[in-house]
Motif scaffolding. Structure first.
Motif, PDB file in Angstrom:
ATOM      1  N   VAL A 105      39.428  23.990 106.486  1.00 23.87           N
ATOM      2  CA  VAL A 105      38.811  22.911 105.715  1.00 23.87           C
ATOM      3  C   VAL A 105      37.737  23.471 104.784  1.00 23.87           C
ATOM      4  O   VAL A 105      37.675  23.123 103.600  1.00 23.87           O
ATOM      5  N   LEU A 106      36.898  24.372 105.304  1.00 26.17           N
ATOM      6  CA  LEU A 106      35.853  24.976 104.476  1.00 26.17           C
ATOM      7  C   LEU A 106      36.455  25.812 103.345  1.00 26.17           C
ATOM      8  O   LEU A 106      35.954  25.782 102.213  1.00 26.17           O
ATOM      9  N   ALA A 107      37.513  26.565 103.639  1.00 24.63           N
ATOM     10  CA  ALA A 107      38.149  27.389 102.610  1.00 24.63           C
ATOM     11  C   ALA A 107      38.672  26.500 101.476  1.00 24.63           C
ATOM     12  O   ALA A 107      38.492  26.823 100.289  1.00 24.63           O
ATOM     13  N   ALA A 108      39.280  25.384 101.811  1.00 25.77           N
ATOM     14  CA  ALA A 108      39.772  24.453 100.785  1.00 25.77           C
ATOM     15  C   ALA A 108      38.610  23.882  99.988  1.00 25.77           C
ATOM     16  O   ALA A 108      38.679  23.775  98.757  1.00 25.77           O
ATOM     17  N   ARG A 109      37.526  23.532 100.671  1.00 20.93           N
ATOM     18  CA  ARG A 109      36.354  22.985  99.993  1.00 20.93           C
ATOM     19  C   ARG A 109      35.752  23.997  99.033  1.00 20.93           C
ATOM     20  O   ARG A 109      35.412  23.682  97.885  1.00 20.93           O
ATOM     21  N   PHE A 110      35.607  25.241  99.480  1.00 19.62           N
ATOM     22  CA  PHE A 110      35.061  26.296  98.611  1.00 19.62           C
ATOM     23  C   PHE A 110      36.011  26.557  97.433  1.00 19.62           C
ATOM     24  O   PHE A 110      35.558  26.805  96.318  1.00 19.62           O
ATOM     25  N   GLY A 111      37.306  26.516  97.682  1.00 20.24           N
ATOM     26  CA  GLY A 111      38.271  26.705  96.605  1.00 20.24           C
ATOM     27  C   GLY A 111      38.137  25.630  95.531  1.00 20.24           C
ATOM     28  O   GLY A 111      38.165  25.923  94.335  1.00 20.24           O
ATOM     29  N   ARG A 112      37.968  24.370  95.961  1.00 16.80           N
ATOM     30  CA  ARG A 112      37.777  23.293  94.997  1.00 16.80           C
ATOM     31  C   ARG A 112      36.465  23.442  94.250  1.00 16.80           C
ATOM     32  O   ARG A 112      36.378  23.209  93.042  1.00 16.80           O
ATOM     33  N   ALA A 113      35.431  23.900  94.945  1.00 14.74           N
ATOM     34  CA  ALA A 113      34.120  24.063  94.315  1.00 14.74           C
ATOM     35  C   ALA A 113      34.138  25.138  93.230  1.00 14.74           C
ATOM     36  O   ALA A 113      33.426  25.051  92.244  1.00 14.74           O
TER      37      ALA A 113
END
Length: 115
Positions: A105-113
């Motif tokens: 979940v964090l990896a996806a969030r950082f990717g979107r950021a």
């Protein structure tokens, strides 16, 4: 530096008992049992990891010359994920299952950021 041999988890008296880190000849008490006990593979030698990871923070176990296992704990999944990611080493998370999913979940969030 002597070898790193460390026990993390429940103490010999059960839950809530101190656990001892054994780093060479030094013993460092770790108090309490944390909600999450995590296991990571760090893609760096145990000696290099030990330069950035304090003995009271986690247990390092060599796998080979280029990788080691880190066992550590926290009451927070965010704290575990960010702590390990912030050390600057490539890593894999193995357990607990909640942490594996949280890192996704964090990896996806950082990717979107990052756009």
């Amino acid at each position: 530096m002597r070898g790193l041999v460390v026990a993390v988890g429940r103490g010999p008296g059960g839950a809530g008992q101190p656990v001892q880190h054994h780093v060479g000849e030094q013993q460092v008490p770790v108090h309490g049992v944390l909600r999450y006990q995590a296991r990571f593979t760090l893609h760096v030698s145990a000696e290099t990891a030990a330069e950035r990871i304090a003995p009271a923070t986690g247990a390092l176990e060599p796998i080979d010359e280029r990788s080691c296992t880190l066992r550590t704990g926290s009451d927070s999944l965010d704290e575990l994920a960010i702590y390990v990611a912030g050390k600057g080493f490539d890593f894999e998370v193995h357990e607990p299952p909640e942490l594996v999913e949280h890192v996704r979940v964090l990896a996806a969030r950082f990717g979107r950021a990052a756009g």
